[in-house]
Every structure is written in structure tokens, then in C-alpha cells.
Write an enzyme that holds these catalytic residues in place. Structure first.
Site, PDB file in Angstrom:
ATOM      1  N   GLU A   1     -11.197   6.234  -2.191  1.00  0.00           N
ATOM      2  CA  GLU A   1     -11.160   6.624  -0.777  1.00  0.00           C
ATOM      3  C   GLU A   1     -12.305   5.970   0.005  1.00  0.00           C
ATOM      4  OE1 GLU A   1      -8.433   7.627  -0.125  1.00  0.00           O
ATOM      5  OE2 GLU A   1      -8.005   9.736  -0.486  1.00  0.00           O
TER       6      GLU A   1
ATOM      7  N   GLU B   1       0.170  10.812   5.409  1.00  0.00           N
ATOM      8  CA  GLU B   1      -0.017   9.363   5.253  1.00  0.00           C
ATOM      9  C   GLU B   1       1.307   8.680   4.878  1.00  0.00           C
ATOM     10  OE1 GLU B   1      -3.906   8.468   3.718  1.00  0.00           O
ATOM     11  OE2 GLU B   1      -3.010   6.952   2.428  1.00  0.00           O
TER      12      GLU B   1
ATOM     13  N   ASP C   1       0.826  -1.217   0.000  1.00  0.00           N
ATOM     14  CA  ASP C   1       0.000   0.000   0.000  1.00  0.00           C
ATOM     15  C   ASP C   1       0.856   1.261   0.000  1.00  0.00           C
ATOM     16  OD1 ASP C   1      -2.744   0.610  -0.307  1.00  0.00           O
ATOM     17  OD2 ASP C   1      -2.743   1.535   1.662  1.00  0.00           O
TER      18      ASP C   1
ATOM     19  N   GLU D   1      -9.728  -2.907  -6.136  1.00  0.00           N
ATOM     20  CA  GLU D   1      -9.648  -2.933  -4.664  1.00  0.00           C
ATOM     21  C   GLU D   1      -9.771  -4.371  -4.145  1.00  0.00           C
ATOM     22  OE1 GLU D   1      -8.919  -0.603  -2.426  1.00  0.00           O
ATOM     23  OE2 GLU D   1      -8.746   1.034  -3.866  1.00  0.00           O
TER      24      GLU D   1
HETATM   25  C1  LIG Z   1      -5.347   0.172  -2.553  1.00  0.00           C
HETATM   26  C2  LIG Z   1      -5.752   1.417  -1.808  1.00  0.00           C
HETATM   27  N1  LIG Z   1      -6.980   1.943  -2.029  1.00  0.00           N
HETATM   28  C3  LIG Z   1      -7.330   3.081  -1.366  1.00  0.00           C
HETATM   29  C4  LIG Z   1      -6.511   3.710  -0.513  1.00  0.00           C
HETATM   30  C5  LIG Z   1      -6.930   4.945   0.241  1.00  0.00           C
HETATM   31  N2  LIG Z   1      -6.227   6.091  -0.162  1.00  0.00           N
HETATM   32  C6  LIG Z   1      -5.238   3.157  -0.330  1.00  0.00           C
HETATM   33  N3  LIG Z   1      -4.336   3.685   0.540  1.00  0.00           N
HETATM   34  N4  LIG Z   1      -4.862   1.983  -0.967  1.00  0.00           N
END
Ligand SMILES: Cc1ncc(CN)c(N)n1
Length: 238
Positions: free
Chosen positions: A149, A97, A56, A227
């Protein structure tokens, strides 16, 4: 010459709410994935969590230029100047973040510079890049931003609800996307996307605009698929 034509208007609530009803199966698949359910019930394998964390971090680094491209589109194309400020705040939060990922990785002894992007992650990042092209309409891009999001917000908020058994060492991660302020940000993004989509579903539209509505729906579905694949990848399913 501009060709105007009548299209069927939205008479059944807002566009996104209609999509959520129409595509509820895949939406639930993305927001109630087995990885999320395992965090919530405390049975998560820490190896899966660590894999997700490293991958991520790479995703978020690619997400920043995508959000910047949405910001530029808002500045050029939006009918409401406050959109730019909403997206700018989102970008500022991404700065925090990235720092958070570095701290969290150090906590779990993960060397971020050694992470090799997984094929699934690469595909998702390439998809983000395709959405950065200038010919992709602001309405389509803001819909994608909202969907990306919203999946995290709904997923991680679920891990914080009453009755959840989320391990204490993972609660901070869940808080990052499951907190109320992030929920408010997602609601604001959804309102912007809905406002833009409603304009396309109005009664008198310029030729080609109903096409943008379809493109936005396809992009929404692609985000949900990516996702789900991202969660699968973290569990080692792909
Ligand atoms: C795969 C993924 N999707 C969404 C997000 C949220 N910004 C993230 N951090 N990573």
C-alpha cells in the site's frame, strides 16, 4: 522447552525506518519509477496508463483474498484487537476500488474481461498467494500489506504535489491512492508492522523470532522488486 536468548536490540529508531534507510535505493526505485515521473511531468503515454489500469484490476482482485488472509491472522495472532478493524476498513475500501476500476476502464474503453494477465502480474499474484499460507506469521504478512500500500500511496501522492503537471484526466487515479485518508491508513499499517517488528527486536526473544524479523525484511524487499517490475511491465519494458 522454550529456548530464550538475547539478541541485539533496535537502538537506532524503528525497524521500518531503518530498512527504509538501508534499502533507500530500491524504495526510491519503486516510489519514483519513470512511469510515475512521466505521469507527474505530463509526458506519460496513455497506452502505458491503460496497460497499467487493466493489469492492476487483475492484481487488485488477487489482492483482496490476500488482505482477507491478513485479517484472519490479525484475529488469531494480534496482541491488539484494533488491528482487525484497521484491516477491515482497508478491505471495505477495496470493494469501492474494484467498482472504481470498472468505471475507469469503461471511461477508457477497456474491456476488463478481455485482459490477459501479464507474466509479471502472475508472478506477483503467486507471491501474494504464498504469503496467504497459515505458516506465514502475521508480522510478516502485515509488513507486506503495509509495503504494497505504501508504494502506491507515495507514488501517486508525488503526482499531486505542487508543481506537478499530471494530466487532468489522470488526477482522479492519483487521488485514489495519493489522498490524505489513504496516507493515514498507510501510516496506521506501518505503526502496526513496527509494533510487531519491535517486539521481535526486543531484548528477550523466543528462539526463532529473529528469523521472523529477517523473513519480514526479505518480504519487504520482494514487494519492492515486484512493484518495480509491475511499473516496468506497464511501460512495456518486460
Ligand atoms: C501492483 C499494485 N501495488 C499496490 C497496489 C495498492 N493496493 C495496487 N493496486 N497495485
Amino acid at each position: 522447552m522454550e529456548v530464550k536468548k538475547k539478541v541485539v536490540g533496535v537502538d537506532n529508531g524503528e525497524v521500518i525506518e531503518q530498512w527504509l534507510r538501508k534499502h533507500s535505493l530500491i524504495y526510491t526505485g519503486a516510489t519514483r519509477h519513470p512511469l510515475i515521473l512521466s505521469i507527474r511531468d505530463g509526458t506519460v503515454h496513455l497506452s502505458a496508463f491503460k496497460k497499467w489500469l487493466g493489469q492492476d484490476y487483475i492484481f487488485v482482485r488477487a489482492f483482496v483474498p490476500f488482505v482477507a488472509s491478513v485479517l484472519i491472522k490479525a484475529w488469531k495472532e494480534s496482541d491488539d484487537i484494533s488491528d482487525v478493524e484497521v484491516i477491515l476498513k482497508g478491505m471495505a475500501a477495496l470493494n469501492d476500488e474494484i467498482e472504481w476500476f470498472k468505471r475507469e476502464a469503461a471511461k477508457w474503453n477497456i474491456e476488463l474481461s478481455n485482459i490477459v494477465p501479464h507474466k509479471t502480474n502472475e508472478r506477483y499474484c503467486r507471491f501474494l498467494e504464498s504469503l496467504m499460507r497459515p505458516e506465514v506469521e502475521y508480522t510478516v504478512a502485515i509488513t507486506a500489506l503495509w509495503a504494497i500500500e505504501a508504494v502506491y500511496q507515495e507514488s501517486f501522492a508525488h503526482c499531486l504535489e505542487d508543481g506537478s503537471k499530471t494530466p487532468p484526466e489522470l488526477r482522479e487515479t492519483c487521488q485514489r491512492w495519493g489522498n490524505e485518508a489513504f496516507g493515514q491508513y498507510c501510516t496506521t499499517l506501518r505503526n502496526i508492522a513496527n509494533r510487531r517488528l519491535e517486539r521481535l527486536s526486543g531484548d528477550l526473544l523466543t528462539e526463532g523470532y529473529d528469523n521472523v524479523l529477517k523473513q519480514a525484511e526479505v518480504v519487504f524487499l520482494r514487494v519492492l522488486e515486484y512493484e518495480v517490475e509491475f511499473w516496468n511491465m506497464s511501460r512495456g519494458d518486460s
